[in-house]
Write a protein that holds these residues in place. Structure first.
Motif, PDB file in Angstrom:
ATOM      1  N   GLY A 271      -2.368 -17.210  -3.516  1.00  0.00           N
ATOM      2  CA  GLY A 271      -2.025 -15.939  -2.895  1.00  0.00           C
ATOM      3  C   GLY A 271      -1.782 -16.067  -1.403  1.00  0.00           C
ATOM      4  N   ALA A 272      -2.606 -16.870  -0.727  1.00  0.00           N
ATOM      5  CA  ALA A 272      -2.421 -17.070   0.708  1.00  0.00           C
ATOM      6  C   ALA A 272      -1.087 -17.748   0.996  1.00  0.00           C
ATOM      7  CB  ALA A 272      -3.577 -17.897   1.264  1.00  0.00           C
ATOM      8  N   LEU A 273      -0.740 -18.775   0.216  1.00  0.00           N
ATOM      9  CA  LEU A 273       0.539 -19.450   0.411  1.00  0.00           C
ATOM     10  C   LEU A 273       1.712 -18.513   0.146  1.00  0.00           C
ATOM     11  CD1 LEU A 273      -0.241 -22.888  -1.299  1.00  0.00           C
ATOM     12  CD2 LEU A 273      -0.216 -22.364   1.143  1.00  0.00           C
ATOM     13  N   MET A 274       1.601 -17.696  -0.900  1.00  0.00           N
ATOM     14  CA  MET A 274       2.676 -16.771  -1.241  1.00  0.00           C
ATOM     15  C   MET A 274       2.897 -15.756  -0.127  1.00  0.00           C
ATOM     16  SD  MET A 274       2.962 -14.323  -4.597  1.00  0.00           S
ATOM     17  CE  MET A 274       2.321 -15.659  -5.621  1.00  0.00           C
ATOM     18  N   MET A 275       1.811 -15.232   0.441  1.00  0.00           N
ATOM     19  CA  MET A 275       1.948 -14.228   1.496  1.00  0.00           C
ATOM     20  C   MET A 275       2.493 -14.844   2.786  1.00  0.00           C
ATOM     21  SD  MET A 275      -1.337 -11.717   0.945  1.00  0.00           S
ATOM     22  CE  MET A 275      -2.504 -13.018   0.519  1.00  0.00           C
ATOM     23  N   LEU A 276       2.083 -16.063   3.111  1.00  0.00           N
ATOM     24  CA  LEU A 276       2.609 -16.715   4.314  1.00  0.00           C
ATOM     25  C   LEU A 276       4.109 -16.931   4.206  1.00  0.00           C
ATOM     26  CD1 LEU A 276      -0.202 -19.337   5.070  1.00  0.00           C
ATOM     27  CD2 LEU A 276       0.399 -17.330   6.434  1.00  0.00           C
ATOM     28  N   PHE A 279       5.951 -13.335   4.412  1.00  0.00           N
ATOM     29  CA  PHE A 279       6.089 -12.745   5.735  1.00  0.00           C
ATOM     30  C   PHE A 279       7.072 -13.517   6.612  1.00  0.00           C
ATOM     31  CE2 PHE A 279       2.139 -10.480   4.722  1.00  0.00           C
ATOM     32  CZ  PHE A 279       2.448  -9.227   5.223  1.00  0.00           C
ATOM     33  N   SER A 280       7.444 -14.726   6.220  1.00  0.00           N
ATOM     34  CA  SER A 280       8.484 -15.444   6.967  1.00  0.00           C
ATOM     35  C   SER A 280       9.843 -14.784   6.796  1.00  0.00           C
ATOM     36  CB  SER A 280       8.552 -16.903   6.496  1.00  0.00           C
ATOM     37  OG  SER A 280       9.033 -16.968   5.162  1.00  0.00           O
ATOM     38  N   GLY A 281      10.020 -13.981   5.740  1.00  0.00           N
ATOM     39  CA  GLY A 281      11.278 -13.261   5.531  1.00  0.00           C
ATOM     40  C   GLY A 281      11.220 -11.815   5.974  1.00  0.00           C
ATOM     41  N   GLY A 282      10.147 -11.395   6.617  1.00  0.00           N
ATOM     42  CA  GLY A 282      10.059 -10.024   7.091  1.00  0.00           C
ATOM     43  C   GLY A 282       8.818  -9.326   6.551  1.00  0.00           C
ATOM     44  N   VAL A 283       8.558  -8.159   7.151  1.00  0.00           N
ATOM     45  CA  VAL A 283       7.363  -7.412   6.759  1.00  0.00           C
ATOM     46  C   VAL A 283       7.502  -6.892   5.333  1.00  0.00           C
ATOM     47  CG1 VAL A 283       5.915  -5.417   7.302  1.00  0.00           C
ATOM     48  CG2 VAL A 283       6.903  -6.777   9.156  1.00  0.00           C
ATOM     49  N   GLU A 284       8.687  -6.392   4.982  1.00  0.00           N
ATOM     50  CA  GLU A 284       8.875  -5.847   3.636  1.00  0.00           C
ATOM     51  C   GLU A 284       8.662  -6.930   2.578  1.00  0.00           C
ATOM     52  OE1 GLU A 284      12.632  -4.004   3.331  1.00  0.00           O
ATOM     53  OE2 GLU A 284      12.114  -2.301   4.636  1.00  0.00           O
ATOM     54  N   MET A 285       9.226  -8.099   2.831  1.00  0.00           N
ATOM     55  CA  MET A 285       9.054  -9.186   1.870  1.00  0.00           C
ATOM     56  C   MET A 285       7.593  -9.619   1.802  1.00  0.00           C
ATOM     57  SD  MET A 285      11.068 -12.852   1.674  1.00  0.00           S
ATOM     58  CE  MET A 285      12.632 -12.017   1.377  1.00  0.00           C
ATOM     59  N   GLY A 286       6.898  -9.621   2.929  1.00  0.00           N
ATOM     60  CA  GLY A 286       5.486  -9.986   2.918  1.00  0.00           C
ATOM     61  C   GLY A 286       4.653  -9.007   2.118  1.00  0.00           C
ATOM     62  N   ILE A 287       4.912  -7.704   2.316  1.00  0.00           N
ATOM     63  CA  ILE A 287       4.187  -6.699   1.544  1.00  0.00           C
ATOM     64  C   ILE A 287       4.508  -6.834   0.054  1.00  0.00           C
ATOM     65  CG2 ILE A 287       3.910  -4.214   1.172  1.00  0.00           C
ATOM     66  CD1 ILE A 287       4.414  -3.831   4.163  1.00  0.00           C
ATOM     67  N   TYR A 288       5.766  -7.157  -0.244  1.00  0.00           N
ATOM     68  CA  TYR A 288       6.153  -7.327  -1.649  1.00  0.00           C
ATOM     69  C   TYR A 288       5.421  -8.509  -2.282  1.00  0.00           C
ATOM     70  CZ  TYR A 288       9.027  -8.319  -5.731  1.00  0.00           C
ATOM     71  OH  TYR A 288       9.440  -8.572  -7.011  1.00  0.00           O
ATOM     72  N   THR A 289       5.283  -9.613  -1.554  1.00  0.00           N
ATOM     73  CA  THR A 289       4.561 -10.767  -2.109  1.00  0.00           C
ATOM     74  C   THR A 289       3.089 -10.436  -2.344  1.00  0.00           C
ATOM     75  OG1 THR A 289       4.209 -11.618   0.139  1.00  0.00           O
ATOM     76  CG2 THR A 289       6.128 -12.451  -1.082  1.00  0.00           C
ATOM     77  N   ILE A 290       2.506  -9.593  -1.476  1.00  0.00           N
ATOM     78  CA  ILE A 290       1.129  -9.163  -1.718  1.00  0.00           C
ATOM     79  C   ILE A 290       1.040  -8.372  -3.015  1.00  0.00           C
ATOM     80  CG2 ILE A 290      -0.766  -7.738  -0.846  1.00  0.00           C
ATOM     81  CD1 ILE A 290       0.143  -8.407   1.977  1.00  0.00           C
ATOM     82  N   ALA A 291       2.009  -7.467  -3.220  1.00  0.00           N
ATOM     83  CA  ALA A 291       2.027  -6.684  -4.460  1.00  0.00           C
ATOM     84  C   ALA A 291       2.214  -7.592  -5.675  1.00  0.00           C
ATOM     85  CB  ALA A 291       3.134  -5.635  -4.394  1.00  0.00           C
ATOM     86  N   VAL A 292       3.094  -8.599  -5.551  1.00  0.00           N
ATOM     87  CA  VAL A 292       3.317  -9.541  -6.657  1.00  0.00           C
ATOM     88  C   VAL A 292       2.042 -10.311  -6.964  1.00  0.00           C
ATOM     89  CG1 VAL A 292       4.545 -11.649  -7.332  1.00  0.00           C
ATOM     90  CG2 VAL A 292       5.787  -9.759  -6.265  1.00  0.00           C
TER      91      VAL A 292
END
Length: 370
Positions: A271-276, A279-292
């Motif tokens: 999960g930590a790797l996915m979120m890092l 967030f390299s692609g933007g805040v929206e993508m980072g929030i989406y990876t957290i949801a995933v």
């Protein structure tokens, strides 16, 4: 000459100088020898702990082969050896596909992975400074140095495990031999036990085998589900909702699936790797990876695992996590991987012990009541 020897044997030589006449002293010496034996056995177990862990790893590998062979037996009524061969051939084919067809893409993504992680960590510290956290440049370099040292330590550990060809070969060979004819080795262990304990051993071994197969089936299914769902959500669903494909979706999916073999800790790391990366692609993508991450973990934890593993091995998460930490400190990556199966086997043994104790107690109460 023979008569002289016979006369010598017939003579009474008296009490041996090593004999202890006092029964109390003999009793204490016997107790001391028991404790010496226990301590010696404990020291021996610590000394050969790693070889024993390798043997246990072979048993885990054999249980996975056994599980696949039992599934094939439902549709293919062929000899056990052929079913085991089919399972091994399928595993080898999957590894070959993973190496030759997915290797080039994954290697390119893996080369970019450390740079993205380092950039995200630097951005995280920069954001912390803007929020008023006093993080000095020297302290930041010290933190990054410690992180780099930790990563290098993990890398060396992984390299040692992956480079230990002899250890891996032993696990594979022993596991295959045991999977081909497990009754042979089960009878061998039972033969070394007292006759009155053999029936108990067979029952305990059968329950352990069933528990191990179900645990590994749940673990493998969970790995596949997490990898597939992660890839679908990151590579296909994200573009459909306008976020764009998450970078290195294939690599993140494979890492998520592999780390799912280690419950609790594996999910946190993936999960930590996915979120890092997100967030390299933007805040929206980072929030989406957290949801995933939460969606995949909850689906695996509340749907897949309860159906297969938790119904058979109901282990407390805190206990599993603590045992993983202990095994990881003592035996490294191999101990971390095998902590959960080993804890499950210990639980089965303790449950069987409790059942026997309760049965004996009820039997004594019934006799006294009559």
């Amino acid at each position: 000459m023979a008569d002289d020897t016979q006369d010598f044997r017939d003579n009474d030589l008296g009490t041996s100088p090593s004999r202890i006449d006092d029964p109390r002293i003999r009793h204490e010496v016997s107790r001391a020898m028991v404790w010496v034996g226990i301590v010696g056995a404990a020291v021996l177990a610590v000394w050969i702990a790693r070889p024993l862990l390798v043997i246990f790893g072979a048993m885990v590998f054999a249980s996975m082969i056994e599980g696949g062979a039992r599934l094939l037996a439902r549709v293919l009524p062929i000899a056990r050896v052929w079913r085991v061969a089919i399972v091994l051939a399928g595993t080898l084919a999957f590894l070959v596909w993973l190496g030759y067809f997915a290797g080039s893409t994954i290697s390119q993504e893996a080369a970019q992975f450390p740079a993205i992680i380092e950039r995200q960590i630097n951005e995280l510290f920069a954001w912390a400074r803007t929020q008023g956290f006093a993080i000095e440049e020297a302290r930041l370099q010290n933190y990054l140095g410690n992180i780099g040292s930790g990563i290098s330590t993990v890398t060396r550990a992984l390299g040692g495990i992956l480079g230990g060809a002899a250890t891996i070969l032993l696990i594979l060979v022993i596991g295959i031999y045991v999977a081909v004819d497990p009754q042979l080795y089960e009878r061998g262990v039972a033969w070394m036990m007292p006759r009155e304990h053999r029936d108990r051993f067979y029952v305990t071994a059968s329950k352990m085998g069933s528990t191990m197969r179900r645990l590994m089936a749940g673990r493998l299914l969970g790995m596949v589900v997490e990898a597939v769902f992660t890839y679908i959500m990151l590579a296909w669903v994200a573009p459909l909702i306008g976020i764009g494909a998450v970078p290195m979706a294939a690599l993140l999916a494979i890492l998520t699936g592999l780390l799912a073999f280690v419950p609790n800790l594996g999910a946190i790391i993936s999960g930590a790797l996915m979120m890092l990366v997100g967030f390299s692609g933007g805040v929206e993508m980072g929030i989406y990876t957290i949801a995933v991450y939460f969606f995949v973990q909850n689906f695996d934890g509340y749907v897949v695992i309860p159906m297969i593993a938790k119904k058979t091995v109901d282990l407390a998460p805190a206990l599993v996590l603590a045992f993983q930490l202990i095994m990881g400190i003592l035996f490294g990556i191999l101990g971390l991987f095998l902590a959960d199966p080993l804890l499950a086997m210990i639980k089965v043994a303790l449950e069987r012990r409790a059942e026997r104790t309760n049965g004996e107690k009820r039997g004594k109460e019934a006799v006294n009541g009559t």
